[in-house]
Design a protein around this motif. Structure first.
Motif, PDB file in Angstrom:
ATOM      1  N   LEU A  98      92.331 -16.781  26.019  1.00  0.00           N
ATOM      2  CA  LEU A  98      91.205 -17.131  26.873  1.00  0.00           C
ATOM      3  C   LEU A  98      89.923 -17.184  26.051  1.00  0.00           C
ATOM      4  CD1 LEU A  98      91.961 -14.836  29.924  1.00  0.00           C
ATOM      5  CD2 LEU A  98      92.507 -17.253  29.663  1.00  0.00           C
ATOM      6  N   LYS A  99      89.100 -18.187  26.322  1.00  0.00           N
ATOM      7  CA  LYS A  99      87.846 -18.351  25.613  1.00  0.00           C
ATOM      8  C   LYS A  99      86.712 -18.460  26.616  1.00  0.00           C
ATOM      9  CE  LYS A  99      90.196 -20.792  21.869  1.00  0.00           C
ATOM     10  NZ  LYS A  99      90.314 -22.064  21.124  1.00  0.00           N
ATOM     11  N   GLN A 100      85.668 -17.654  26.395  1.00  0.00           N
ATOM     12  CA  GLN A 100      84.540 -17.647  27.306  1.00  0.00           C
ATOM     13  C   GLN A 100      83.924 -19.050  27.388  1.00  0.00           C
ATOM     14  OE1 GLN A 100      83.607 -15.135  29.049  1.00  0.00           O
ATOM     15  NE2 GLN A 100      81.599 -15.634  29.829  1.00  0.00           N
ATOM     16  N   GLY A 101      83.695 -19.524  28.622  1.00  0.00           N
ATOM     17  CA  GLY A 101      83.012 -20.794  28.817  1.00  0.00           C
ATOM     18  C   GLY A 101      83.892 -22.009  28.653  1.00  0.00           C
ATOM     19  N   GLN A 102      85.201 -21.836  28.477  1.00  0.00           N
ATOM     20  CA  GLN A 102      86.100 -22.975  28.354  1.00  0.00           C
ATOM     21  C   GLN A 102      87.173 -22.908  29.418  1.00  0.00           C
ATOM     22  OE1 GLN A 102      87.729 -23.477  24.470  1.00  0.00           O
ATOM     23  NE2 GLN A 102      85.793 -23.083  23.417  1.00  0.00           N
ATOM     24  N   GLN A 103      87.652 -24.091  29.806  1.00  0.00           N
ATOM     25  CA  GLN A 103      88.791 -24.126  30.707  1.00  0.00           C
ATOM     26  C   GLN A 103      90.012 -23.610  29.951  1.00  0.00           C
ATOM     27  OE1 GLN A 103      89.293 -28.053  32.252  1.00  0.00           O
ATOM     28  NE2 GLN A 103      87.153 -28.270  32.823  1.00  0.00           N
ATOM     29  N   SER A 104      90.851 -22.844  30.624  1.00  0.00           N
ATOM     30  CA  SER A 104      92.062 -22.348  29.985  1.00  0.00           C
ATOM     31  C   SER A 104      93.017 -23.493  29.719  1.00  0.00           C
ATOM     32  CB  SER A 104      92.727 -21.308  30.885  1.00  0.00           C
ATOM     33  OG  SER A 104      92.990 -21.864  32.162  1.00  0.00           O
ATOM     34  N   ALA A 105      93.850 -23.310  28.703  1.00  0.00           N
ATOM     35  CA  ALA A 105      94.798 -24.355  28.360  1.00  0.00           C
ATOM     36  C   ALA A 105      95.812 -24.560  29.481  1.00  0.00           C
ATOM     37  CB  ALA A 105      95.517 -23.985  27.062  1.00  0.00           C
ATOM     38  N   LEU A 106      96.192 -25.810  29.715  1.00  0.00           N
ATOM     39  CA  LEU A 106      97.245 -26.142  30.668  1.00  0.00           C
ATOM     40  C   LEU A 106      98.553 -26.142  29.897  1.00  0.00           C
ATOM     41  CD1 LEU A 106      98.263 -27.155  33.416  1.00  0.00           C
ATOM     42  CD2 LEU A 106      97.735 -29.474  32.658  1.00  0.00           C
ATOM     43  N   VAL A 107      99.442 -25.205  30.209  1.00  0.00           N
ATOM     44  CA  VAL A 107     100.664 -25.014  29.435  1.00  0.00           C
ATOM     45  C   VAL A 107     101.870 -25.433  30.265  1.00  0.00           C
ATOM     46  CG1 VAL A 107     102.062 -23.374  28.156  1.00  0.00           C
ATOM     47  CG2 VAL A 107      99.590 -23.089  28.240  1.00  0.00           C
ATOM     48  N   THR A 108     102.728 -26.264  29.671  1.00  0.00           N
ATOM     49  CA  THR A 108     103.983 -26.643  30.312  1.00  0.00           C
ATOM     50  C   THR A 108     105.102 -26.509  29.295  1.00  0.00           C
ATOM     51  OG1 THR A 108     103.546 -28.973  29.801  1.00  0.00           O
ATOM     52  CG2 THR A 108     102.961 -28.222  31.999  1.00  0.00           C
ATOM     53  N   ALA A 109     106.313 -26.255  29.764  1.00  0.00           N
ATOM     54  CA  ALA A 109     107.483 -26.136  28.905  1.00  0.00           C
ATOM     55  C   ALA A 109     108.439 -27.284  29.211  1.00  0.00           C
ATOM     56  CB  ALA A 109     108.180 -24.797  29.126  1.00  0.00           C
ATOM     57  N   TYR A 117      86.076 -13.427  31.467  1.00  0.00           N
ATOM     58  CA  TYR A 117      86.518 -14.793  31.762  1.00  0.00           C
ATOM     59  C   TYR A 117      86.565 -15.011  33.269  1.00  0.00           C
ATOM     60  CZ  TYR A 117      89.515 -18.962  31.458  1.00  0.00           C
ATOM     61  OH  TYR A 117      90.015 -20.224  31.558  1.00  0.00           O
ATOM     62  N   PHE A 118      87.068 -14.026  33.992  1.00  0.00           N
ATOM     63  CA  PHE A 118      87.120 -14.091  35.449  1.00  0.00           C
ATOM     64  C   PHE A 118      85.710 -14.184  36.029  1.00  0.00           C
ATOM     65  CE2 PHE A 118      87.288 -12.231  39.679  1.00  0.00           C
ATOM     66  CZ  PHE A 118      88.443 -12.771  40.232  1.00  0.00           C
ATOM     67  N   ARG A 119      84.817 -13.327  35.531  1.00  0.00           N
ATOM     68  CA  ARG A 119      83.441 -13.330  36.017  1.00  0.00           C
ATOM     69  C   ARG A 119      82.749 -14.675  35.734  1.00  0.00           C
ATOM     70  NH1 ARG A 119      82.401  -7.465  33.834  1.00  0.00           N
ATOM     71  NH2 ARG A 119      82.164  -6.254  35.737  1.00  0.00           N
ATOM     72  N   TYR A 120      82.984 -15.183  34.546  1.00  0.00           N
ATOM     73  CA  TYR A 120      82.336 -16.442  34.176  1.00  0.00           C
ATOM     74  C   TYR A 120      82.718 -17.555  35.137  1.00  0.00           C
ATOM     75  CZ  TYR A 120      81.451 -20.765  31.635  1.00  0.00           C
ATOM     76  OH  TYR A 120      81.032 -22.026  31.298  1.00  0.00           O
ATOM     77  N   TRP A 121      83.995 -17.691  35.433  1.00  0.00           N
ATOM     78  CA  TRP A 121      84.431 -18.822  36.246  1.00  0.00           C
ATOM     79  C   TRP A 121      84.075 -18.659  37.712  1.00  0.00           C
ATOM     80  CZ3 TRP A 121      84.910 -23.441  34.772  1.00  0.00           C
ATOM     81  CH2 TRP A 121      85.263 -23.721  33.452  1.00  0.00           C
ATOM     82  N   VAL A 122      84.009 -17.434  38.206  1.00  0.00           N
ATOM     83  CA  VAL A 122      83.555 -17.283  39.592  1.00  0.00           C
ATOM     84  C   VAL A 122      82.066 -17.602  39.680  1.00  0.00           C
ATOM     85  CG1 VAL A 122      82.992 -14.811  39.519  1.00  0.00           C
ATOM     86  CG2 VAL A 122      83.715 -15.849  41.655  1.00  0.00           C
ATOM     87  N   THR A 123      81.326 -17.320  38.596  1.00  0.00           N
ATOM     88  CA  THR A 123      79.915 -17.689  38.560  1.00  0.00           C
ATOM     89  C   THR A 123      79.753 -19.206  38.556  1.00  0.00           C
ATOM     90  OG1 THR A 123      79.390 -15.670  37.341  1.00  0.00           O
ATOM     91  CG2 THR A 123      77.772 -17.434  37.270  1.00  0.00           C
ATOM     92  N   VAL A 124      80.545 -19.865  37.749  1.00  0.00           N
ATOM     93  CA  VAL A 124      80.519 -21.329  37.708  1.00  0.00           C
ATOM     94  C   VAL A 124      80.902 -21.903  39.066  1.00  0.00           C
ATOM     95  CG1 VAL A 124      81.645 -23.362  36.704  1.00  0.00           C
ATOM     96  CG2 VAL A 124      80.941 -21.465  35.231  1.00  0.00           C
TER      97      VAL A 124
END
Length: 605
Positions: A452-463, A372-379
């Protein structure tokens, strides 16, 4: 007889007294029996396991790790200035690793021999261009004038990484000249050896300022500031009380903690509520040996809420980093709780820059997270329009301005040359999935929607704790976050009843009212233009309730909304059972059938 008596006595002495007595015993041994000179060495490193007097001529010395009180001391014997008739070592090369130099003077750093401690090498040879002194993980005791000269000198070296409070210590990451090289060298203000070692034991271990139930009235418990801004040596047994002691001062002056051994930050010894850090602090491991900080899958371990709070990790291996929890979500925005590399052991507002990682290794929990880290730095680094648009939220929301990486040593690692984001800076560090020192712990169970899902933005989580906060989180997101799933965790029962309504009811009723709202819902309801999941905080061990208070059309889903755009996984208190069939009491849909939202696992009341 002494050894047998000492072993017996150890059984009955508290830790802090043992540290003091052992430090005194080591110093006494240096005074009486240990004299280090060239006759003890013919080739290779001399392994030093106790304090010794030093005379010039020894080419290479390495201190033994794991000694109480930190690195073994080399104490200059006699007049150091007069004892430098020749260069040490056959080729004039002198190497010292993990030792504490006592009684060695440092000349003016601007002079040819400025970074060569007097007594380790012939000053005349250095001036003539011969020989080289290498110091690695070395600490040097200095007086105030010497410290200030070096603070001023290194403040003018723009490319050199240093830490200093300007008064009691200076740490230099790396500096090289033709005559000397320094790697992880500290200049420490102290009157003598015992004074320096006191920073690692007695003052902090007599008590803790964070223990309100203690009856001890000593200075340490009462909150007297530490004498110096540094800790000479922190170990697994002393890391927590020393951090509480040193980090408890609300000041802009940076503190320095040398970490000489592997540390596990489990709870306990870390207090359940975490350790308060109210000042800048640099935790520095060893450059010559692996030094692990095992975070033990714990979260909210170090609490940084003061205006001065920030932390630097240097020359450490951070292991067993866990995902965040509902408490982390209070300060997580805009980062993902599911990504352990966001270091949820640190509790701080992720919209503020409060963490620096330098020369460290971060051990991730799975190959998925590394991918996931590699994917987003590539993007992020791509120049293609599609990927530039895809990475827009990284630039605009997470505020990454520099993200430079290189290949790691294998497929299981990535080296970060530099990463500058809104919440942290990472320099010359490695992300890997291979455990280094600490055994890998199982990752705490995480809600599947936060995975985490490959190729997707991670969920924005708030409490959220009340209805006003809930409605605030349902306001439209910025254009850079369009399409990003928004997960809202309910930490308590939330009521959409007006908070101003009077109540003489039970405590539960009053709590429900306190979690109500005074906000008015506009006609037509709040639009939900992006995917939203409303979940109950699993750490509360029960399903929290959302009281819809007889209201209709609170949330509005457009006709173009995708199936499952709104997902609710809490107990709904509908108050009108006859409306359950259409769900019209709380959600307005432009469809005859409300198929654009789901209520998986919802309890109806």
């Amino acid at each position: 007889m002494r050894s047998r008596g000492w072993a017996t006595l150890r059984l009955f002495l508290p830790l802090q007294l043992l540290l003091l007595l052992e430090a005194a015993a080591r110093t006494s041994a240096a005074d009486s029996s240990c004299v280090l000179d060239a006759s003890q060495l013919t080739s290779g490193d001399l392994s030093l396991s106790r304090d010794c007097h030093y005379t010039p001529g020894v080419g290479s010395v390495r201190g033994v790790l794991g000694l109480s009180g930190g690195p073994p001391a080399l104490i200059l014997a006699g007049d150091g200035a007069a004892a430098t008739s020749g260069a040490a070592g056959a080729d004039g090369f002198v190497s010292f690793t993990y030792v504490l130099l006592v009684g060695f003077e440092l000349p003016d750093p601007r002079s040819p021999a400025g970074l060569v401690p007097t007594g380790l090498h012939s000053s005349s040879n250095v001036a003539a261009g011969g020989g080289h002194v290498s110091l690695r993980d070395v600490r040097v005791l200095v007086d105030s004038d010497t410290l200030q000269r070096h603070v001023q000198f290194f403040s003018q070296q723009q490319t050199v990484k240093t830490y200093s409070d300007g008064a009691t210590y200076l740490h230099v990451n790396y500096f090289w000249t033709p005559h000397a090289s320094w790697q992880s060298v500290g200049l420490l203000l102290a009157s003598d050896l015992q004074d320096a070692r006191s920073t690692s034991g007695m003052a902090a271990l007599t008590g803790t300022r964070n223990n309100p139930n203690s009856t001890d009235t000593s200075a340490a418990v009462a909150g007297r500031p530490p004498k110096y801004g540094y800790v000479l040596s922190a170990s697994n047994a002393t890391f927590v009380p020393l951090m509480q002691q040193l980090g408890g001062e609300d000041t802009a002056a940076q503190a320095l903690m040398y970490v000489d051994g592997n540390v596990t930050l489990s709870k306990p010894p870390v207090p359940e509520a975490g350790m308060l850090l109210q000042r800048p602090l640099a935790a520095v491991g060893l450059s010559s040996a692996l030094t692990s900080l095992d975070l033990a899958m714990q979260v909210n371990t170090i609490i940084m809420s003061s205006r001065w709070s920030n932390i630097t990790f240097d020359s450490l291996v951070l292991e067993n980093m866990g995902p965040g929890d509902a408490r982390s979500a209070e300060v997580a925005k805009p980062l993902s709780l599911g990504s352990a590399n966001n270091l949820w052991a640190l509790y701080y507002d992720r919209q503020e820059l409060r963490m620096l990682a330098r020369n460290i290794t971060l051990v991730l929990g799975s190959q998925i997270e590394l991918d996931y880290f590699r994917y987003w730095v590539t993007v992020y680094q791509s120049s293609l329009p599609y990927f530039k648009q895809l990475a827009k939220f990284i630039r605009d929301v997470i505020r990454i301005t520099v993200w430079e990486v290189s290949d790691g040593k294998d497929d299981n690692s990535v080296r970060v040359v530099q990463l500058i984001a809104g919440s942290c800076v990472v320099e010359n560090s490695v992300y890997t999935v291979t455990p280094v020192v600490a055994p890998r712990l199982p990752t705490p169970e995480l809600n599947p929607r936060l995975q985490l899902k490959q190729g997707q933005q991670s969920a924005l989580v708030t409490a959220v704790n009340n209805a006003s906060a809930l409605l605030d989180q349902l306001q439209p997101l910025g254009p850079s976050e369009e399409g990003r799933e928004h997960v809202i965790l309910l930490r308590h029962n939330v009521s959409l009843l007006a908070a101003a309504r009077s109540s003489n009811g039970s405590t539960a009723d009053q709590q429900e009212q306190a979690n109500g709202t005074t906000q008015a819902i506009a006609p037509g309801g709040l639009p939900v233009p992006y995917p939203v999941s409303l979940l109950s905080d699993v750490s509360s061990h029960h399903s929290n309730e959302l009281d819809l208070a007889f209201q209709r059309g609170l949330l509005a889903l457009d006709a173009t909304a995708a199936d499952g755009q709104l997902q609710v996984r809490v107990a709904l208190k509908l108050l009108q059972r006859q409306q359950m069939g259409s769900w019209s009491c709380g959600v307005e849909s432009r469809h005859r059938q409300c198929s654009r939202w789901t209520a998986a696992g919802v309890g109806l009341r």
